[in-house]
Write an enzyme that holds these catalytic residues in place. Sequence first.
Site, PDB file in Angstrom:
ATOM      1  N   THR A 164       0.795  -1.080  -0.006  1.00  0.00           N
ATOM      2  CA  THR A 164      -0.134   0.059  -0.104  1.00  0.00           C
ATOM      3  C   THR A 164       0.846   1.252   0.079  1.00  0.00           C
ATOM      4  O   THR A 164       2.086   0.832   0.164  1.00  0.00           O
ATOM      5  CB  THR A 164      -0.881   0.126   1.124  1.00  0.00           C
ATOM      6  OG1 THR A 164      -0.396   0.300   2.490  1.00  0.00           O
ATOM      7  CG2 THR A 164      -1.827  -1.189   1.218  1.00  0.00           C
ATOM      8  N   CYS A 165       0.168   2.547   0.344  1.00  0.00           N
ATOM      9  CA  CYS A 165       0.988   3.676   0.120  1.00  0.00           C
ATOM     10  C   CYS A 165       2.036   3.798   1.353  1.00  0.00           C
ATOM     11  O   CYS A 165       2.815   4.508   1.498  1.00  0.00           O
ATOM     12  CB  CYS A 165       0.238   4.872  -0.036  1.00  0.00           C
ATOM     13  SG  CYS A 165      -1.301   4.978   1.091  1.00  0.00           S
ATOM     14  N   GLU A 224      -5.461  -7.502  13.192  1.00  0.00           N
ATOM     15  CA  GLU A 224      -5.613  -6.126  13.691  1.00  0.00           C
ATOM     16  C   GLU A 224      -5.438  -5.007  12.466  1.00  0.00           C
ATOM     17  O   GLU A 224      -5.358  -3.946  12.768  1.00  0.00           O
ATOM     18  CB  GLU A 224      -4.582  -5.942  14.726  1.00  0.00           C
ATOM     19  CG  GLU A 224      -4.750  -6.696  15.960  1.00  0.00           C
ATOM     20  CD  GLU A 224      -3.631  -6.589  17.022  1.00  0.00           C
ATOM     21  OE1 GLU A 224      -2.553  -6.005  16.601  1.00  0.00           O
ATOM     22  OE2 GLU A 224      -3.741  -6.779  18.196  1.00  0.00           O
ATOM     23  N   GLN A 250      -7.199  -3.462   0.630  1.00  0.00           N
ATOM     24  CA  GLN A 250      -6.134  -3.821  -0.185  1.00  0.00           C
ATOM     25  C   GLN A 250      -5.790  -5.200  -0.014  1.00  0.00           C
ATOM     26  O   GLN A 250      -5.109  -6.053  -0.849  1.00  0.00           O
ATOM     27  CB  GLN A 250      -4.822  -2.914   0.221  1.00  0.00           C
ATOM     28  CG  GLN A 250      -4.900  -1.491  -0.355  1.00  0.00           C
ATOM     29  CD  GLN A 250      -5.289  -0.461   0.802  1.00  0.00           C
ATOM     30  OE1 GLN A 250      -6.075  -0.957   1.810  1.00  0.00           O
ATOM     31  NE2 GLN A 250      -4.884   0.537   0.761  1.00  0.00           N
ATOM     32  N   ALA A 270       2.937  18.381  -3.743  1.00  0.00           N
ATOM     33  CA  ALA A 270       2.674  16.919  -4.221  1.00  0.00           C
ATOM     34  C   ALA A 270       3.540  16.035  -3.270  1.00  0.00           C
ATOM     35  O   ALA A 270       3.996  15.222  -3.571  1.00  0.00           O
ATOM     36  CB  ALA A 270       3.577  17.062  -5.514  1.00  0.00           C
ATOM     37  N   GLY A 271       3.301  16.303  -1.809  1.00  0.00           N
ATOM     38  CA  GLY A 271       3.891  15.502  -0.939  1.00  0.00           C
ATOM     39  C   GLY A 271       2.924  14.287  -0.566  1.00  0.00           C
ATOM     40  O   GLY A 271       1.934  13.900  -1.054  1.00  0.00           O
ATOM     41  N   GLU A 272       3.496  13.582   0.589  1.00  0.00           N
ATOM     42  CA  GLU A 272       2.642  12.378   1.078  1.00  0.00           C
ATOM     43  C   GLU A 272       1.249  12.877   1.380  1.00  0.00           C
ATOM     44  O   GLU A 272       0.336  11.929   0.919  1.00  0.00           O
ATOM     45  CB  GLU A 272       3.421  11.625   1.962  1.00  0.00           C
ATOM     46  CG  GLU A 272       2.879  10.252   2.257  1.00  0.00           C
ATOM     47  CD  GLU A 272       3.751   9.565   3.387  1.00  0.00           C
ATOM     48  OE1 GLU A 272       3.456   8.443   3.876  1.00  0.00           O
ATOM     49  OE2 GLU A 272       4.805   9.752   3.536  1.00  0.00           O
TER      50      GLU A 272
END
Length: 344
Positions: A44-45, A96, A102, A172-174
């Site tokens: 995942t991201c 958990e 995903q 354009a960061g996280e």
Amino acid sequence: MNLFCIGLSHHTANVTTREQFAGNATAESIASQAGCTEALLLTTCNRVEVYVVSDKRISTDEIARCLMEKTNCNLHSYAPPFYRYEDHKCVQHLFESEIFGQAKKAYESARTSGAVGPYLHRLFQRAFRVAKQVRTHTEIARGAVSVGSVAVELAQRIFGNLSECKVLVLGAGETSERTARALVSRGVIDLRVSNRSLGRAHDLAQAVGGCAVPFDDWARQCREIDILLTSTASETPLLAPDILAPMLRERLDRPLFIIDVAVPRNVDPSVNKMEGVYLYDIDSIRSVAEQSLALRRQQVAAAEAIIADHVTEFVDSISRGLARTSHIAGQASIGENPLRASQL
């Protein structure tokens, strides 16, 4: 049988490190190269995890090398902070998890390739049951707690259906990427990205199905957009009443929702006093998130009890299955048919 998972997450590794191990391998290639009986790759991201079933012990470094198979990075040049969970701790870690959308995709991919066998099949099917039971019998999933999810929740309160909303992401960061993905997942189609580096704007726009806007043109977009997300490293406000006022006059009474998660803030707080503007800064977002988090904390004990019961039941069932298989294998030498592992 050895059951374990190794992984990196945003809690243990920055995005640069995670990128070294994401997108370079498949569950099938890991199983083949590391000699696993079964393998599943979950990416995942925020995390990269590998779930493994093997007849022998396999080191974390062996799995890490499989994840880096297409890169030129030297694993021994640095020590990536992998975590590792074995046996019941691995089962508990998966149960958990809160990323079952995903996880289902990763399971289907690994199952289709043949990398998932009877044990990981049973593990992930039980994990999906646990997630459903926790969500059904507790309120632990109620309310948004991340910046992206809070932003989406607030936007839906203002606009309702987001499919017709025009969104501009400034930065354009996280955080920008997470929030943009959250908005797209709730129906946003027209999404624009602007950044001082046009290349990074293009990269994020491509990742979320949007279009890039030159940084010099972002302010003019306020005539058209419905939602503005700002998350840049600017030390001074980029948007103030004197810049916004002329554009508001052209908006024909359409509300403008601004999410400013930058520190220092990208938007002058006095913008919130302007008619038709709804401004939320990072403290406002956190306040909403804390309310949801408080409700979730009240439900943690109930969720943990459900998970603990399922962990115990699953581990016991696997242990009984392994014992039964060993017994039948022993009997096979005197002419009885052994029970295949897939029948457990």
